[in-house]
Enzyme design. Sequence first.
Site, short mmCIF file in Angstrom:
data_model
loop_
_atom_site.label_atom_id
_atom_site.label_comp_id
_atom_site.label_asym_id
_atom_site.label_seq_id
_atom_site.Cartn_x
_atom_site.Cartn_y
_atom_site.Cartn_z
N TYR A 159 81.20 40.20 -37.40
CA TYR A 159 81.29 40.27 -38.87
C TYR A 159 82.63 40.88 -39.28
O TYR A 159 83.31 40.37 -40.17
CB TYR A 159 80.13 41.11 -39.39
CG TYR A 159 80.18 41.45 -40.86
CD1 TYR A 159 79.80 40.51 -41.83
CD2 TYR A 159 80.56 42.72 -41.29
CE1 TYR A 159 79.82 40.83 -43.17
CE2 TYR A 159 80.58 43.05 -42.63
CZ TYR A 159 80.21 42.10 -43.57
OH TYR A 159 80.24 42.42 -44.90
N LYS A 163 85.74 39.54 -41.78
CA LYS A 163 86.13 40.33 -42.96
C LYS A 163 87.58 40.79 -42.87
O LYS A 163 88.29 40.86 -43.87
CB LYS A 163 85.19 41.54 -43.11
CG LYS A 163 83.85 41.19 -43.72
CD LYS A 163 84.01 40.66 -45.13
CE LYS A 163 82.68 40.50 -45.85
NZ LYS A 163 82.86 40.00 -47.23
#
Length: 253
Positions: A159, A163
């Site tokens: 993740y 990001k």
Amino acid sequence: MIDAVGNPQSLFILGGTSDIALATAEQYANQRPLRIVLAARPEEADLVEAAAERLRKTGSTVSTIEFEATDPETHGEVVEKAFADGDIDVTLVAFGVQLDNEKCWTDPAAARLTAEVNYVAPMSLGVHLANKLRKQGHGHLVMMASPAGERARRTNFVYGSAKGGIDLFYSGLTYALEGSGVKVTVVRPNFVKTKLTAGMKPAPMAQTPEQVGAAIIDAVRKGKESIWVPGQMRWVMVVLRHLPRVIFRRLSF
């Protein structure tokens, strides 16, 4: 256009069921009614309509658009529909997915979905939005990034990698759009108590959607290119970025 005290007349939210984005919209609408466009996945139709009804109680005009992050061929059409009724003053890119990290680094489909939703889609939409806003000659683009993108951590590096990439892209847009009348703000909130983080253990300095929404409104009003929420997170990350790898990898987060 955004008025002299920083209040927009129109707001476009990509991720129309996002707790943070809706808290931001509600705070804006409580200052004065505005035109709001909510874009969300078809399967979230009931949720986005409930959100629209909540915002209509402020006196705002609210419309909804179907939006699928994983279908880039439709992104241009979604942007065109959002601007069909006039200029958009503030756009929030506030959609995302956070899957189990262990699954993400062992399951190619989960890794690909994480990258498509958190990086590829917001980049694609960022290009469409930048082109549209440059022609408009004004507007403010807000991207929801994350401290997870600052340094790889064992518990969320898949993740975090997406990001980190999208943070870099929107940070670059602040330079590319300079002089166009368009502003960009990258928002890096600490752990926020939302649907996305339901069931997770809150981190220190955890925030509410309302706190992040207030910070976004303040940043747009002041024309800030990036913010941390809360502000102390900036200094926490400075320390974490410079910790020797042998120490950093032992931290249990």
